[in-house]
Design an enzyme around this catalytic site. Sequence first.
Site, PDB file in Angstrom:
ATOM      1  N   SER A  30     -36.305  92.555   2.375  1.00 21.42           N
ATOM      2  CA  SER A  30     -36.868  93.837   2.792  1.00 21.42           C
ATOM      3  C   SER A  30     -38.128  93.637   3.628  1.00 21.42           C
ATOM      4  O   SER A  30     -38.868  92.664   3.443  1.00 21.42           O
ATOM      5  CB  SER A  30     -37.208  94.668   1.553  1.00 21.42           C
ATOM      6  OG  SER A  30     -37.915  95.844   1.902  1.00 21.42           O
TER       7      SER A  30
ATOM      8  N   HIS B 103     -28.627 104.891  -0.834  1.00 20.19           N
ATOM      9  CA  HIS B 103     -29.850 104.261  -1.337  1.00 20.19           C
ATOM     10  C   HIS B 103     -29.854 104.231  -2.867  1.00 20.19           C
ATOM     11  O   HIS B 103     -30.902 104.298  -3.514  1.00 20.19           O
ATOM     12  CB  HIS B 103     -31.101 104.977  -0.803  1.00 20.19           C
ATOM     13  CG  HIS B 103     -32.206 104.036  -0.416  1.00 20.19           C
ATOM     14  ND1 HIS B 103     -32.315 103.503   0.837  1.00 20.19           N
ATOM     15  CD2 HIS B 103     -33.243 103.520  -1.124  1.00 20.19           C
ATOM     16  CE1 HIS B 103     -33.383 102.724   0.903  1.00 20.19           C
ATOM     17  NE2 HIS B 103     -33.954 102.704  -0.285  1.00 20.19           N
TER      18      HIS B 103
END
Length: 397
Positions: free
Chosen positions: A110, A279
């Site tokens: 990320s 998500h």
Amino acid sequence: MDLHATYPALADLRARAQRRIPPFVWEYLDSGTGKEATKARNRTALDRIGLMPSVLHGEVTPDLSTPFLGDTLPLPFGISPIGMSGLIWPGAEGHLARAGRDHNIPYCISTVATQSPEDIAPHLGPHAWFQMYPPRDPEIRRDMLARAKAAGFTTLILTVDVPTASRRERQVRSGLTNPPRLTPRLLAQIATRPAWAWETAKRGMPHMRGLDKYTDAASEGLSPTAHVGYLLRTAPDWDYVKWLRDAWDGPFIVKGILKPQDAEKLDKMGSDAIWISNHAGRQFDGAPASIDALPAIRAATKRPLIFDSGIESGLDILRALSLGADFVMLGRAFHFALGALGRTGVDHLIDILAKDMAANMGQLGAATLTELPPAFDLTTNAPFQMVQKPPRRAEIS
């Protein structure tokens, strides 16, 4: 120690992780947003998908390999990005990157990781993916892309389903902020988790090291669920997607798609694959289950499809593949494994998923992933409306 005797399923790793990491960290990892209805829908929708067993095939030795983005991978799943992984277990990004390398599966870091691209570079394998939360400043964008490329990341992932910070009420109630502020309440929780506390003490409290270059980490005025990354990012549009596609020399994937119309447009814009995701229920509590969006998107595009959200077993992976996905990614699951057993847990989870896939393929009479039977709805016994998955090619023009 026979890990399969003690931790035969992801549920066992999840339970151990909850006992080993502080409660405020657990709430960050496990929570969704709102009433967590989307998170629950992901599970309910996957459980609704049936695959008809098939017998009298003789001995079946399943082959779990799959072609994807011009390569043949030994397994049809990889490791999804989660922000602040190192909060969940110290050194998480390094553990996960090395696992991806050693098992020859994708690992995706990320933008808001606790280790920078440069930190991770020595640990990367050939399938290193860099997930980008879109910076507003074009110079930061260019620099971030250059750093990712120099570190050895080969594939760029643009996440588009986080235009604003979600509320994540469970996380707020836990007292966690980004960066973490060690209040007496949190310190008391840490004291009950000595393994996590010791490993964290050796490394220091985690922060978003990859963003140090762009911010002094001042976060006053941000909501408790936001972080310094929100000082840099923007909500992307179609022009932003085109800019990144043109700027990145390598495979480019857009993550967070639920609408067939968006998939069609991304197909035309040259996205090398499309990542279907809600998500994991962490952003919007009124979204459909990701698996319910998959068949229509499969019908709308010939591009390879990646699927995530709610996957908990090898059977779940087969369900997604049977409905048209080409590849599956897991995020929470790998972090449950880390919290349970550290790097050993990651290796064990990969083994759990592979063995579960093989066992279920034996029940289905499927020697390869291309032989999976059509999926049907267990509540109605009706088949899902499907289009045939297009032939897999290294490139689709």
